[in-house]
Design an enzyme around this catalytic site. Sequence first.
Site, PDB file in Angstrom:
ATOM      1  CB  CYS A  92      -0.878   0.069   0.950  1.00 56.95           C
ATOM      2  SG  CYS A  92      -1.943   1.498   1.544  1.00 56.95           S
ATOM      3  CB  CYS A 151      -1.305  -1.479   7.602  1.00 50.42           C
ATOM      4  SG  CYS A 151      -2.805  -2.164   6.799  1.00 50.42           S
ATOM      5  CD  GLN A 188     -15.695 -11.640  15.343  1.00 53.72           C
ATOM      6  OE1 GLN A 188     -14.426 -11.002  15.270  1.00 53.72           O
ATOM      7  NE2 GLN A 188     -15.764 -11.990  16.715  1.00 53.72           N
ATOM      8  CE1 TYR A 193     -18.973  -8.089  27.955  1.00 52.03           C
ATOM      9  CE2 TYR A 193     -18.515 -10.581  28.405  1.00 52.03           C
ATOM     10  CZ  TYR A 193     -18.622  -9.012  28.769  1.00 52.03           C
ATOM     11  OH  TYR A 193     -17.869  -8.577  29.816  1.00 52.03           O
ATOM     12  CD  GLU A 214     -24.111  -6.888  21.938  1.00 54.33           C
ATOM     13  OE1 GLU A 214     -23.228  -7.697  21.748  1.00 54.33           O
ATOM     14  OE2 GLU A 214     -24.221  -5.440  21.959  1.00 54.33           O
ATOM     15  CG  ASP A 225     -16.583 -12.532  21.346  1.00 61.90           C
ATOM     16  OD1 ASP A 225     -15.202 -11.739  21.323  1.00 61.90           O
ATOM     17  OD2 ASP A 225     -16.758 -12.800  20.080  1.00 61.90           O
ATOM     18  CB  CYS A 279     -10.602  -8.591  20.173  1.00 61.30           C
ATOM     19  SG  CYS A 279     -11.390  -7.550  21.191  1.00 61.30           S
TER      20      CYS A 279
END
Length: 456
Positions: free
Chosen positions: A71, A80, A286, A315, A336, A384, A411
Site C-alpha cells: 500500500c 497497518c 466480525q 457479549y 448483548e 467474547d 480481541c
Amino acid sequence: MKKNDVVKVTIEDIGINGEGIGKIQNYPLFVKGGIPGDEILARITKTKKTYGYGRVEEILHPSPDRIEPPCPIAEPCGGCQLQALSYEKQLTFKEKTVKGNLERIGKVPSPLLEKVMNPIVGMEEPFRYRNKAAYPIGRNRDGRIVAGFYAGRTHQIIPVDDCLLGKKENKTILNKIISHMEKHQIEPYDEVGHRGLIRHVLIRYGEKTGEWMVSIVINGNTIPKKEELIEALVGIQGMTSISLSVNKKNTNVIMGNEIITIWGQEYITDKIGDLSFQISPLAFYQVNQKQTEKLYNLALTYADLKGKEKVWDLYCGIGTISLFLAQKAEMVYGVEVVPEAIENAKENAKINGLANARFYVGKAEEVLPAHIKEHGRAEVIVVDPPRKGCAESLLETMVNMEPERIVYVSCDSATLARDVKYLRENGYELREVTPVDQFGMTVHVECVCLMTRKET
Ligand code: SAH
C-alpha cells in the site's frame, strides 16, 4: 542522548503498537517503522528517563524480514502497523504477544504455557479480508472532497479510496457518493467547525452472499437529491441496503443511533459455516468472515457440547457464537448490550430454525446474575468481550456458577491475561490457547482459550 541526535541502532523487537524496539546501551528506543533485524540510523524524537522514541532516518541494512509495503500510504495512514514485515513474521509476533501477556500479566507459569499454547491460525490471503469499512469524508488540502482515513490521531484526512484490507468495490461506492456531493454542492462534515453534512460512509459486504450495505452518516436529517444518489448506488451488483445514519453530535463516535433505511432492507445477510446472519448497520459483526469461521469452530470444539448442556454466550452481538453453540447444546442464552444486535440475534435464531436460543439485552455483568435462579446451572459459559475485557464482578458471578468450562474469545490479550489470572486464582485452569489472525497487517490479535474447573 538528546532530541535530534542521530544514533545507530539494531531493531530487536516489536512493541505493542507495532513500533520497532532497539537498545542503546540498555536504553530501549522505540522507533516507528523499524523492523526486527533492521540496522538503522534513528533520529531521537523524545527522551524519557528509562526509554526514548525515535524515527527511521536511514536504513543501513534492511532486515531479511522487511518487505516493500504494497500500500502506497501504509506509513502515513498508520492503520497497518505491520505491512513492512513479512506475513510469516507477523504471525510469529502475534504468537509472542499472546504468550508474553499470559506470562507477564496472567502469571501463567512457563511449563503450563508451553503445554497449552497452540500455533496461531493464519490467513491464506492476508489482504482484502475486511468486510466492513467506515470512511470519513472531508476535504483535502486542495479543497477537493475526498474519502480516506484520519492520519494517526489527527483531523487530517489522508485520501485513500482503495484500502488494501478492504474490498475493491468500496472505491466505486465512494466515488458515486463523492460525485453526487460535488454535483449538488453537498458539504462534507468538518470536525473542527462541526459544520457540513456528510460525515462517514459505512460499507459492509456479505462475503458469502455478495450483498452490499451502504450507510451514510450525516449531520442532518436527509441528503439533497436522495433519489438520484440511490439510483447511482443500486447500479452496484448485490446492493441490498442503503440507509442514512443521523449523527448530529460533536463526537468522534462514527455512527448515529437513528438509522433511516432509504432503499432496500435495513440489514444484509452473511453466512458463517451453515448458518445465516442478518446484520444491521449498528450491530457488531466480525470483520473477517473466513477467519471467524475458524475461530467459532475452535470455540465450539472447546465448548465440547454433547447435546444436554445449558450454555451462556456473553457479549453475543448478533448471536453468531450463540447459534453456533445452539446447534449442539440443549439451550443457549445470549447477552448483548446493543438492542439492535439482539433484534438481529432473535431473527437469526428464527431464520436458522434454532428454537433453543434466548437473548437478553443488557450488560453481561447485570443480566447474568439476574437470571441464574431462573435457568439453573450452566455447563459452559462463553465470553467474547470488547477490548477492555470482562468486568471483575462478571468473572466473580461466573466462578460462583461453577460451570465446567469457560471459553474465552478475546480481541486483546492483555485484558485476556488479566482475566485468566483471576480465573486461575479462583478455581479454573487454563487448558488451551489458540491465537487466530483476524487482522493481518495490523498489530491486533484475536485469541480463543479454554479454561476448565479444577477438581476440588
Ligand atoms: N460474540 C460476538 C460479538 C463480540 S464483540 C461476535 O463474535 O460477533 C463484543 C460485543 O460485546 C459487542 O457486540 C458489544 O456491543 C458487546 N458489549 C460491550 N459491552 C458489553 C457488556 N457490558 N455486556 C454485554 N455486551 C457488551
